[in-house]
Design a protein around this motif. Structure first.
Motif, mmCIF file in Angstrom:
data_model
loop_
_atom_site.group_PDB
_atom_site.id
_atom_site.type_symbol
_atom_site.label_atom_id
_atom_site.label_comp_id
_atom_site.label_asym_id
_atom_site.label_seq_id
_atom_site.Cartn_x
_atom_site.Cartn_y
_atom_site.Cartn_z
ATOM 1 N N UNK A 14 6.196 16.589 9.847
ATOM 2 C CA UNK A 14 6.123 15.219 10.359
ATOM 3 C C UNK A 14 6.784 14.227 9.420
ATOM 4 N N UNK A 15 7.327 13.156 9.995
ATOM 5 C CA UNK A 15 7.992 12.105 9.223
ATOM 6 C C UNK A 15 7.458 10.740 9.664
ATOM 7 N N UNK A 16 7.497 9.801 8.742
ATOM 8 C CA UNK A 16 7.258 8.412 9.109
ATOM 9 C C UNK A 16 8.422 7.935 9.975
ATOM 10 N N UNK A 66 0.825 -1.195 0.000
ATOM 11 C CA UNK A 66 0.000 0.000 0.000
ATOM 12 C C UNK A 66 0.868 1.257 0.000
ATOM 13 N N UNK A 67 0.252 2.353 -0.375
ATOM 14 C CA UNK A 67 0.949 3.639 -0.348
ATOM 15 C C UNK A 67 1.168 4.077 1.096
ATOM 16 N N UNK A 68 2.374 4.502 1.391
ATOM 17 C CA UNK A 68 2.739 4.909 2.747
ATOM 18 C C UNK A 68 3.157 6.370 2.793
ATOM 19 N N UNK A 69 2.834 6.990 3.890
ATOM 20 C CA UNK A 69 3.279 8.361 4.150
ATOM 21 C C UNK A 69 4.778 8.365 4.402
ATOM 22 N N UNK A 70 5.461 9.390 3.884
ATOM 23 C CA UNK A 70 6.893 9.544 4.123
ATOM 24 C C UNK A 70 7.164 10.801 4.956
#
Length: 126
Positions: free
Chosen positions: A59-61, A44-48
């Motif tokens: 914010x960061x993963x 799935x698409x993930x936030x970076x």
């Protein structure tokens, strides 16, 4: 309407660095909250990472904290993602996204973003 064009992807060895760029067309870039997401094959698409209009919220993963840095140049309508100490698990298509809201806190949910680029491939060889 905003068009987003990513560049800077490529093949790099583990431990190396890349800098991605996302150029935005249209007016009022400074109003947009910008983000990077990634999608690996079969996942799935993930936030970076994300950045608000002023750069005060970034914010960061957890998986990229301390290795990636997001920044923006409002005069150039461009957002960047500096990626250091790359790992094989960073291999993915990286896409930038824009939220047409000058938020105080940049969001990490894909559903918050209104516009998306086509993506750029990042491949990290081990």
């Amino acid at each position: 309407q905003v068009q987003l064009v990513e560049s800077g992807g490529g093949l790099v060895q583990a431990g190396g660095s890349l800098r991605l760029s996302c150029a935005a067309s249209g007016r009022n870039f400074i109003r947009y909250t910008m983000a990077w997401f990634r999608q690996a094959p079969g996942k799935e698409r993930d936030f970076v990472a994300a950045i608000n209009w002023s750069g005060s919220s970034t914010p960061y993963a957890d998986s990229v904290k301390g290795r990636f840095t997001i920044s923006r140049d409002n005069a150039k309508n461009t957002v960047y993602l500096q990626m250091n100490s790359l790992k094989s698990e960073d291999t993915a298509v990286y896409s930038c996204a824009a939220d047409n809201n000058p938020l105080i806190i940049a969001g990490a949910q894909a559903s918050e973003y209104d516009y998306w680029g086509q993506g750029t491939q990042v491949t990290v060889s081990s």
